[in-house]
Design a protein around this motif. Structure first.
Motif, PDB file in Angstrom:
ATOM      1  N   GLY A 191      17.024 -40.749 130.005  1.00  0.00           N
ATOM      2  CA  GLY A 191      15.755 -41.026 130.652  1.00  0.00           C
ATOM      3  C   GLY A 191      15.013 -42.166 129.991  1.00  0.00           C
ATOM      4  O   GLY A 191      15.594 -43.136 129.508  1.00  0.00           O
ATOM      5  N   ALA A 192      13.659 -42.008 129.951  1.00  0.00           N
ATOM      6  CA  ALA A 192      12.794 -43.071 129.439  1.00  0.00           C
ATOM      7  C   ALA A 192      12.303 -42.786 128.032  1.00  0.00           C
ATOM      8  O   ALA A 192      11.260 -43.275 127.632  1.00  0.00           O
ATOM      9  CB  ALA A 192      11.606 -43.256 130.380  1.00  0.00           C
ATOM     10  N   ALA A 193      13.034 -41.960 127.303  1.00  0.00           N
ATOM     11  CA  ALA A 193      12.624 -41.637 125.931  1.00  0.00           C
ATOM     12  C   ALA A 193      12.597 -42.894 125.090  1.00  0.00           C
ATOM     13  O   ALA A 193      13.547 -43.676 125.079  1.00  0.00           O
ATOM     14  CB  ALA A 193      13.578 -40.608 125.335  1.00  0.00           C
ATOM     15  N   ALA A 194      11.512 -43.106 124.359  1.00  0.00           N
ATOM     16  CA  ALA A 194      11.335 -44.302 123.546  1.00  0.00           C
ATOM     17  C   ALA A 194      10.982 -43.902 122.126  1.00  0.00           C
ATOM     18  O   ALA A 194      10.642 -42.754 121.831  1.00  0.00           O
ATOM     19  CB  ALA A 194      10.240 -45.190 124.143  1.00  0.00           C
ATOM     20  N   GLN A 195      11.053 -44.902 121.231  1.00  0.00           N
ATOM     21  CA  GLN A 195      10.734 -44.630 119.830  1.00  0.00           C
ATOM     22  C   GLN A 195       9.265 -44.249 119.665  1.00  0.00           C
ATOM     23  O   GLN A 195       8.910 -43.493 118.764  1.00  0.00           O
ATOM     24  CB  GLN A 195      11.067 -45.864 118.991  1.00  0.00           C
ATOM     25  CG  GLN A 195      10.990 -45.600 117.491  1.00  0.00           C
ATOM     26  CD  GLN A 195      11.481 -46.794 116.691  1.00  0.00           C
ATOM     27  OE1 GLN A 195      11.729 -47.863 117.252  1.00  0.00           O
ATOM     28  NE2 GLN A 195      11.638 -46.598 115.395  1.00  0.00           N
ATOM     29  N   GLN A 196       8.396 -44.765 120.562  1.00  0.00           N
ATOM     30  CA  GLN A 196       6.986 -44.400 120.482  1.00  0.00           C
ATOM     31  C   GLN A 196       6.778 -42.903 120.701  1.00  0.00           C
ATOM     32  O   GLN A 196       5.856 -42.311 120.139  1.00  0.00           O
ATOM     33  CB  GLN A 196       6.173 -45.182 121.532  1.00  0.00           C
ATOM     34  CG  GLN A 196       6.054 -46.672 121.246  1.00  0.00           C
ATOM     35  CD  GLN A 196       7.253 -47.456 121.786  1.00  0.00           C
ATOM     36  OE1 GLN A 196       8.287 -46.874 122.125  1.00  0.00           O
ATOM     37  NE2 GLN A 196       7.111 -48.785 121.853  1.00  0.00           N
ATOM     38  N   VAL A 201       4.967 -37.681 118.155  1.00  0.00           N
ATOM     39  CA  VAL A 201       5.197 -36.306 117.707  1.00  0.00           C
ATOM     40  C   VAL A 201       5.103 -36.230 116.181  1.00  0.00           C
ATOM     41  O   VAL A 201       4.534 -35.287 115.621  1.00  0.00           O
ATOM     42  CB  VAL A 201       6.561 -35.784 118.204  1.00  0.00           C
ATOM     43  CG1 VAL A 201       6.780 -34.345 117.732  1.00  0.00           C
ATOM     44  CG2 VAL A 201       6.635 -35.864 119.720  1.00  0.00           C
ATOM     45  N   ARG A 202       5.674 -37.216 115.474  1.00  0.00           N
ATOM     46  CA  ARG A 202       5.595 -37.232 114.020  1.00  0.00           C
ATOM     47  C   ARG A 202       4.147 -37.354 113.543  1.00  0.00           C
ATOM     48  O   ARG A 202       3.749 -36.749 112.540  1.00  0.00           O
ATOM     49  CB  ARG A 202       6.436 -38.379 113.467  1.00  0.00           C
ATOM     50  CG  ARG A 202       7.942 -38.128 113.548  1.00  0.00           C
ATOM     51  CD  ARG A 202       8.719 -39.294 112.975  1.00  0.00           C
ATOM     52  NE  ARG A 202      10.161 -39.022 112.989  1.00  0.00           N
ATOM     53  CZ  ARG A 202      11.085 -39.902 112.615  1.00  0.00           C
ATOM     54  NH1 ARG A 202      10.708 -41.137 112.225  1.00  0.00           N
ATOM     55  NH2 ARG A 202      12.365 -39.579 112.651  1.00  0.00           N
ATOM     56  N   LEU A 208      -1.027 -32.146 110.797  1.00  0.00           N
ATOM     57  CA  LEU A 208      -1.062 -30.743 110.406  1.00  0.00           C
ATOM     58  C   LEU A 208      -1.274 -30.570 108.904  1.00  0.00           C
ATOM     59  O   LEU A 208      -1.782 -29.538 108.456  1.00  0.00           O
ATOM     60  CB  LEU A 208       0.244 -30.041 110.807  1.00  0.00           C
ATOM     61  CG  LEU A 208       0.394 -29.606 112.262  1.00  0.00           C
ATOM     62  CD1 LEU A 208       1.743 -28.939 112.466  1.00  0.00           C
ATOM     63  CD2 LEU A 208      -0.715 -28.649 112.653  1.00  0.00           C
ATOM     64  N   ASP A 209      -0.848 -31.569 108.121  1.00  0.00           N
ATOM     65  CA  ASP A 209      -0.999 -31.448 106.669  1.00  0.00           C
ATOM     66  C   ASP A 209      -2.453 -31.238 106.287  1.00  0.00           C
ATOM     67  O   ASP A 209      -2.780 -30.375 105.448  1.00  0.00           O
ATOM     68  CB  ASP A 209      -0.451 -32.699 105.976  1.00  0.00           C
ATOM     69  CG  ASP A 209       1.066 -32.767 106.051  1.00  0.00           C
ATOM     70  OD1 ASP A 209       1.683 -31.720 106.378  1.00  0.00           O
ATOM     71  OD2 ASP A 209       1.628 -33.835 105.774  1.00  0.00           O
ATOM     72  N   ASP A 210      -3.340 -32.019 106.882  1.00  0.00           N
ATOM     73  CA  ASP A 210      -4.762 -31.883 106.577  1.00  0.00           C
ATOM     74  C   ASP A 210      -5.291 -30.523 107.034  1.00  0.00           C
ATOM     75  O   ASP A 210      -6.102 -29.891 106.356  1.00  0.00           O
ATOM     76  CB  ASP A 210      -5.549 -33.011 107.236  1.00  0.00           C
ATOM     77  CG  ASP A 210      -7.028 -32.955 106.908  1.00  0.00           C
ATOM     78  OD1 ASP A 210      -7.377 -32.983 105.700  1.00  0.00           O
ATOM     79  OD2 ASP A 210      -7.837 -32.850 107.845  1.00  0.00           O
ATOM     80  N   VAL A 427       2.736 -33.970 126.824  1.00  0.00           N
ATOM     81  CA  VAL A 427       3.462 -32.795 126.327  1.00  0.00           C
ATOM     82  C   VAL A 427       2.875 -32.336 124.997  1.00  0.00           C
ATOM     83  O   VAL A 427       2.645 -31.142 124.763  1.00  0.00           O
ATOM     84  CB  VAL A 427       4.962 -33.104 126.180  1.00  0.00           C
ATOM     85  CG1 VAL A 427       5.712 -31.889 125.635  1.00  0.00           C
ATOM     86  CG2 VAL A 427       5.548 -33.530 127.515  1.00  0.00           C
ATOM     87  N   VAL A 428       2.639 -33.309 124.102  1.00  0.00           N
ATOM     88  CA  VAL A 428       2.068 -32.975 122.790  1.00  0.00           C
ATOM     89  C   VAL A 428       0.685 -32.358 122.957  1.00  0.00           C
ATOM     90  O   VAL A 428       0.358 -31.318 122.350  1.00  0.00           O
ATOM     91  CB  VAL A 428       1.999 -34.226 121.892  1.00  0.00           C
ATOM     92  CG1 VAL A 428       1.240 -33.916 120.599  1.00  0.00           C
ATOM     93  CG2 VAL A 428       3.405 -34.717 121.583  1.00  0.00           C
TER      94      VAL A 428
END
Length: 470
Positions: A191-196, A201-202, A208-210, A427-428
């Motif tokens: 599909g259109a999954a990209a590095q962005q 998500v990262r 979450l660390d904070d 989604v996120v």
């Protein structure tokens, strides 16, 4: 995710006598069981245990027992007359020879004097100290109710921080699964999954660390605040019994039934009591209000004592004078003297009237304080009842609608992304929204439990007052 909890050292001043008994009790109740060849099992601290320990080791409650003994002793002491006075003197001793038989007026005199109380001053003083002894009992009731409220509120803060960490674990699990899914699609060129998408998500995971740091800080602060009621720090393995599993589909309810254990009331019965009672009438019997009522009774006795000061104070005395026989052998009679003394307070009437007026004004001010306290308690009760009703409505809304809707939205956004009709940010956001709604529901549960604890502080002591009368 690394563990952010900071280990705590035991208090090095545990050798103080005032803390030894509390320390041993906490070791018995709170410390983990040490089993041979087995790992350490963490103990839980329930609300019921926390309340029992806080009341058992409260210094003020222990001190009240001594204060009550003091007032009872002063009540007994105030019922007695002042000590009699004994006097002895040599009178009219001649200075030219210092002989007892030289002059007929020379005598050895022994006297006894007893001063009586001024009117019924002792009676009113005794009543005053008896009332003050009874005030200590009511003060202990107020202290126990206050302790239950404060310990419950602190324990709920601890529960919230623990449960929030569990929600963060759930959020991390969701984002980790989403990251694996996105990386898999990107690596396979689906599909259109990209590095962005992976970076978004990262970034959400890094944020979450904070949140973890803040959550663990809240948890440690709540543990420290809770330990002050016991006089020693809580052991690190001690945890709240309401830990939420990350696999649980529905969080456990937060119960505060332990605060009703001494009242023979269930939560539903308690809610019926507060709905059917009129706070401005029933809260007149709350310990805080009763303390002011008793203070009015004490001031009334002070008024009576001030009025007794306008009465005369009497004193009676008797003396015996021994005379030695004359030098020529003539017998000399001994003397017996009787006397009475009375002071005349009538000349200070203005000062006495002012003292009575001051005592009466203080009593009237205490009556006003009682009415103000009842109004304050009743208004607080009305606010809490309104808050409880709103929180209950919000709780129903979240449980019946919002949680299900956010879950469906998350599934729909993920389906749209897998079919290349959606965006990874949506989604996120949908996943984060799902956890946020659960966090909001947790906050509602905590606020509702705190509101119940505050209402219990107001109504349970009055319920116990009427139950004891029956």
């Amino acid at each position: 995710m690394s563990n952010y909890s900071v280990p705590k050292k035991m208090n090095e001043s545990a050798d103080r006598p005032c803390k030894v008994s509390a320390l041993f009790a906490l070791i018995f109740v709170l410390s983990p069981f040490l089993m041979a060849n087995k790992p350490v099992v963490a103990q839980t601290l329930s609300l019921e245990q926390a309340l029992q320990l806080a009341i058992q080791y409260d210094p003020l409650l222990k001190g009240n027992a001594h204060r009550k003994d003091r007032f009872n002793a002063e009540a007994e002491a105030s019922s007695y007359w002042v000590n009699p006075q004994v006097s002895a003197s040599v009178q009219n001793l001649p200075t030219d020879g210092f002989a007892f038989d030289q002059e007929p007026m020379t005598q050895v005199k022994v006297g006894l004097k007893q001063q009586l109380p001024r009117g019924d001053e002792n009676h009113y003083s005794q009543q005053k100290y008896q009332v003050m002894a009874g005030q200590i009992f009511v003060q202990s009731q107020a202290r126990k109710a206050w302790l239950k409220r404060e310990v419950t509120l602190t324990w709920l803060d601890w529960v919230y921080a623990t449960r929030r960490i569990a929600l963060l674990d759930k959020e991390k699990s969701l984002l980790t699964q989403l990251l694996d899914f996105t990386e898999s699609r990107y690596n396979q060129g689906v599909g259109a999954a990209a590095q962005q998408d992976i970076l978004q998500v990262r970034l959400a995971l890094l944020s979450l660390d904070d949140k973890y740091v803040q959550a663990y800080q809240q948890k440690n602060e709540a543990r420290s605040a809770l330990s002050k009621w016991f006089g020693v720090p809580l052991d690190e393995p001690v945890s709240t019994p309401l830990t939420q599993s990350t696999q649980a589909s529905k969080p456990k309810l937060i119960e505060v039934d332990a605060i009703f254990n001494d009242s023979n009331l269930s939560l539903s019965s308690f809610l019926t009591v507060i709905e059917s009672s009129e706070p401005f009438s029933i809260l007149q019997h709350h310990p805080e209000a009763r303390l002011l009522q008793i203070q009015t009774q004490i001031e009334a006795q002070n008024v009576n004592i001030a009025r007794e000061q306008t009465k005369s104070q009497w004193a009676f005395e008797a003396s015996y004078g021994y005379r030695q026989d004359a030098q020529n052998g003539a017998s000399r009679a001994d003397f017996v003297s009787l006397g009475v003394q009375v002071d005349l307070p009538f000349f200070n009437k203005s000062r006495q009237d002012a003292s009575i007026a001051a005592a009466a004004s203080k009593m009237s001010a205490s009556e006003t304080d009682f009415r103000l306290k009842v109004n304050e308690l009743a208004a607080n009760a009305e606010v809490l009842k309104s808050r409880l009703s709103a929180l209950s409505e919000r709780k129903v809304l979240y449980e019946t609608a919002l949680i299900g809707e956010t879950q469906q939205l998350s599934e729909a956004e993920l389906t749209a992304y897998t079919t290349d009709t959606g965006d990874i940010s949506e989604v996120v956001n949908a996943n984060l929204k799902q956890v946020q709604v659960q966090d909001d529901l947790l906050k509602i549960d905590i606020k509702r439990a705190k509101t119940l604890a505050s209402l219990a502080y107001l109504y349970l002591p009055t319920h116990a007052h009427f139950s004891n009368k029956e």
